[in-house]
Design an enzyme around this catalytic site. Sequence first.
Site, mmCIF file in Angstrom:
data_model
loop_
_atom_site.group_PDB
_atom_site.id
_atom_site.type_symbol
_atom_site.label_atom_id
_atom_site.label_comp_id
_atom_site.label_asym_id
_atom_site.label_seq_id
_atom_site.Cartn_x
_atom_site.Cartn_y
_atom_site.Cartn_z
ATOM 1 N N HIS A 72 41.731 -0.660 68.112
ATOM 2 C CA HIS A 72 43.176 -1.074 67.868
ATOM 3 C C HIS A 72 43.412 -2.371 68.674
ATOM 4 O O HIS A 72 44.800 -2.865 68.680
ATOM 5 C CB HIS A 72 44.215 -0.097 67.865
ATOM 6 C CG HIS A 72 44.298 0.610 66.419
ATOM 7 N ND1 HIS A 72 44.972 2.046 66.411
ATOM 8 C CD2 HIS A 72 43.271 0.778 65.566
ATOM 9 C CE1 HIS A 72 44.779 2.449 65.184
ATOM 10 N NE2 HIS A 72 43.377 2.045 64.823
ATOM 11 N N ASP B 196 41.020 3.675 68.210
ATOM 12 C CA ASP B 196 42.376 3.452 68.429
ATOM 13 C C ASP B 196 42.512 2.413 69.646
ATOM 14 O O ASP B 196 41.352 1.840 69.630
ATOM 15 C CB ASP B 196 43.007 4.963 68.879
ATOM 16 C CG ASP B 196 44.663 4.848 68.748
ATOM 17 O OD1 ASP B 196 45.422 4.245 68.917
ATOM 18 O OD2 ASP B 196 44.843 5.756 67.726
#
Length: 400
Positions: free
Chosen positions: A242, A219
Amino acid sequence: MFIFAPLLLATLVYGSAFNPTLDKRATCTVASAGNSGTDDVPAVVSAIKSCGNGGVIIFSAGKTYAIGSTLDITGCVNCQIQIEGTLKLSNDTGYWEGKRTVVYINGISGATITTTSGAGVFDGNGLPYWQVFNANSSYARPTLVYINNSKNINITKLRFKNAPNVFHSVTGGSSNVVYDTLTLDATPENGVTPKNTDGFDVGQSQYVTIKNIKVTNQDDCVAFKPGADFTTVTNITCTGSHGISVGSLGGGAGSTDTVTNVYVTKATMVNSTKAVGIKLYQGGSSHGIATVRNVTFDGVTVQGCGYAAQIQSCYGSASTADCNSAPSQSTVDAVYFKNFSGATSTEYDPVIADLDCPAAGTCNIYFSNFNIKSPSGKANVLCSNVDSNMGLPCSGSASG
């Protein structure tokens, strides 16, 4: 249980009590019960009560300490928590459901969490928590370390692994927080991929420094959340993430989220969905308005990321028509992308950046020395609603 061994007693025994050059800091060594089913947190709390006022609390090398309940370090005043062994979260997914955090640093003025040997590890024992979450996405997992309303906090030289959820959060008006020389990794295990394992969520705070960091996760590597102000990120490597993200912002009805004065430099972004970016929700009564101002990404190396840079002004929505009917009114101002190098992945080739600015807001962004190529050798940039002369040619309209 714990062993209380104040240095003052030691100096009295050896006849050096009146030597003003000696450090008289009290020291408490926490004794592990050595049983994974036993909670060692009460022993830690007792040690903090005895040595927390300016003293040192030691977790011994070669030992594993079971963390079966929230470790609240209240009572630590200018103390040092020295982790030479391993702290490991229990398997009790029932107990931890809905708990905010594993380690709670709340209302603390002055604390250092570190290792002198370099062997200190905090093991979040993520697998059972990831498994429950994969089966039930409403299962609420704890953050590993949560700093709230605290100042002068230093977390250094440690390894954090397999967090059940986010690794580190700082918020609640905290200030002067330093994360230095840390390794964070959340590794897929038994076919289970971790989710929501943000490396650092920086919320309402001032003067947070993140430096000399390695993060492997799935993430955001670093996320600048509402209220982040004067945050510096230096010399960081993010793998599989991410990316480094401003946001998401403006998600709450009537909210007025801000992120200001952020400087990111010397970032190496490896196999991430994007290297850096901004995430804004659409407009309308169900969302709010965000302000992102004075943010610089400088010296970013891109290795196989989907986009080198991305701006989303319809984050979280799958409907373009819905976003068009309620465009974002947010402000993106004085955002700089400088000295980028490297190559994106094949995912969006030949596009290297997708910049969808707020259609009903403001967007002043600037690119310089942006030397990024896609695998095909092209460097197409998609952009919409940019108000400034951003320094790059646009190849078409952006989305997202």
